[in-house]
Design an enzyme around this catalytic site. Structure first.
Site, PDB file in Angstrom:
ATOM      1  N   SER A 107       0.558  -0.998   0.080  1.00 46.53           N
ATOM      2  CA  SER A 107      -0.181   0.341  -0.148  1.00 46.53           C
ATOM      3  C   SER A 107       0.847   1.264  -0.097  1.00 46.53           C
ATOM      4  O   SER A 107       1.868   1.488  -1.101  1.00 46.53           O
ATOM      5  CB  SER A 107      -0.933  -0.262   1.039  1.00 46.53           C
ATOM      6  OG  SER A 107      -1.630   1.126   1.143  1.00 46.53           O
ATOM      7  N   ASP A 157     -10.630  -3.788  -5.462  1.00 46.49           N
ATOM      8  CA  ASP A 157      -9.708  -2.609  -4.505  1.00 46.49           C
ATOM      9  C   ASP A 157      -9.593  -1.932  -4.199  1.00 46.49           C
ATOM     10  O   ASP A 157     -10.400  -0.653  -5.244  1.00 46.49           O
ATOM     11  CB  ASP A 157      -8.239  -2.324  -4.891  1.00 46.49           C
ATOM     12  CG  ASP A 157      -7.142  -1.739  -3.295  1.00 46.49           C
ATOM     13  OD1 ASP A 157      -8.500  -1.261  -3.061  1.00 46.49           O
ATOM     14  OD2 ASP A 157      -6.196  -2.162  -3.629  1.00 46.49           O
ATOM     15  N   HIS A 188      -8.543  -4.903  -0.685  1.00 47.99           N
ATOM     16  CA  HIS A 188      -7.196  -4.134  -0.630  1.00 47.99           C
ATOM     17  C   HIS A 188      -6.165  -4.998   0.700  1.00 47.99           C
ATOM     18  O   HIS A 188      -4.969  -4.603   0.320  1.00 47.99           O
ATOM     19  CB  HIS A 188      -7.413  -2.892  -0.175  1.00 47.99           C
ATOM     20  CG  HIS A 188      -6.366  -1.688  -0.050  1.00 47.99           C
ATOM     21  ND1 HIS A 188      -5.580  -1.169  -1.340  1.00 47.99           N
ATOM     22  CD2 HIS A 188      -5.246  -1.504   1.031  1.00 47.99           C
ATOM     23  CE1 HIS A 188      -4.424  -0.585  -0.637  1.00 47.99           C
ATOM     24  NE2 HIS A 188      -3.401  -0.112   0.512  1.00 47.99           N
TER      25      HIS A 188
HETATM   26  C1  MLT Z   1      -1.466   6.349  -0.175  1.00 51.11           C
HETATM   27  O1  MLT Z   1      -1.968   6.750   0.550  1.00 51.11           O
HETATM   28  O2  MLT Z   1      -0.227   5.621  -0.400  1.00 51.11           O
HETATM   29  C2  MLT Z   1      -2.493   5.429  -0.936  1.00 51.11           C
HETATM   30  O3  MLT Z   1      -3.721   6.067  -1.017  1.00 51.11           O
HETATM   31  C3  MLT Z   1      -2.321   3.897  -0.156  1.00 51.11           C
HETATM   32  C4  MLT Z   1      -2.814   4.154   1.260  1.00 51.11           C
HETATM   33  O4  MLT Z   1      -2.198   4.487   2.016  1.00 51.11           O
HETATM   34  O5  MLT Z   1      -4.126   4.029   1.536  1.00 51.11           O
END
Ligand code: MLT
Length: 206
Positions: A107, A157, A188
């Site tokens: 992520s 996701d 996700h």
């Molecule tokens: C981010 O902010 O890097 C992406 O949206 C993934 C997350 O951290 O939720």
């Protein structure tokens, strides 16, 4: 600020034939989160696991965001360079070869692993990107020839827009990286298919 100012955990490797791993957690995680994953994916690897140094209401991240899915390129760039400087200093301190360092990021951690490849390609030899998205599109692409990247994405996701994994794969391929894109019937969160894809990536390393 010292270059080793990221809080981090380092686990020395026990098998020198395995690549050292750079473990990059998701939003709200910390330096301990991905240690079991790293141990499972590449037993015997040295593990370098920094904690994101940006707090979003107490949740650690590797760069700040303006809103969910909305990013400030200057912030992403600045934090990417800060992490790359940390990696270089840590690699020297712990005796790791940056050219063999393989990022395993989830992520937000996958996102900064991708921007490391794009902005500071000397920091990494390969990357496993679990649920990444496109957070930066540099005007000039680096030369990523010889670098292997796995993108493991979820078809359902709710955080990563549908077209992002393919766009990221194309961008990295244009830069010369060898990219494998594995979409899964998943959201996700990680599922067993991510593990199989990532294990396969390590087993297939040249
Ligand atoms: C981010 O902010 O890097 C992406 O949206 C993934 C997350 O951290 O939720």
């Amino acid at each position: 600020m010292s270059a080793l100012s990221y809080h981090h955990r380092f686990e020395p490797g026990t098998d020198p034939s395995t690549p050292p791993l750079l473990l990059l957690h998701g939003t709200g995680g910390d330096e301990h989160d991905l240690i079991p994953l790293g141990q499972k994916l590449s037993p015997g690897s040295a593990l370098l696991s920094p904690r994101g140094d940006v707090s979003e209401h107490g949740a650690w991240r590797f760069f700040a965001r303006l809103a969910e899915g909305v990013f400030d390129p200057a912030e992403v760039t600045r934090r990417t360079h800060a992490l790359a400087d940390f990696i270089a200093a840590a690699a020297e301190q712990y005796g790791l070869e940056p050219g063999r360092l393989t990022a395993v990021g989830f992520s937000n951690g996958a996102n900064i692993a991708a921007t490391l490849l794009l902005l500071r390609p000397e920091s990494l030899g390969a990357a496993v990107l679990l649920r990444p998205m496109v957070v930066l599109e540099p005007k000039q692409l680096p030369d990523l020839k010889g670098r292997r990247v796995l993108i493991s994405s979820g078809n359902f996701d709710p955080i990563v827009p549908n077209d992002h994994p393919v766009r990221l794969a194309e961008m990295l391929r244009r830069a010369g990286a060898g990219v494998t894109l594995h979409p899964h019937a998943a959201g996700h969160g990680l599922v067993p298919a991510d593990m199989s894809a990532a294990r396969g990536f390590f087993q297939a390393r040249p």
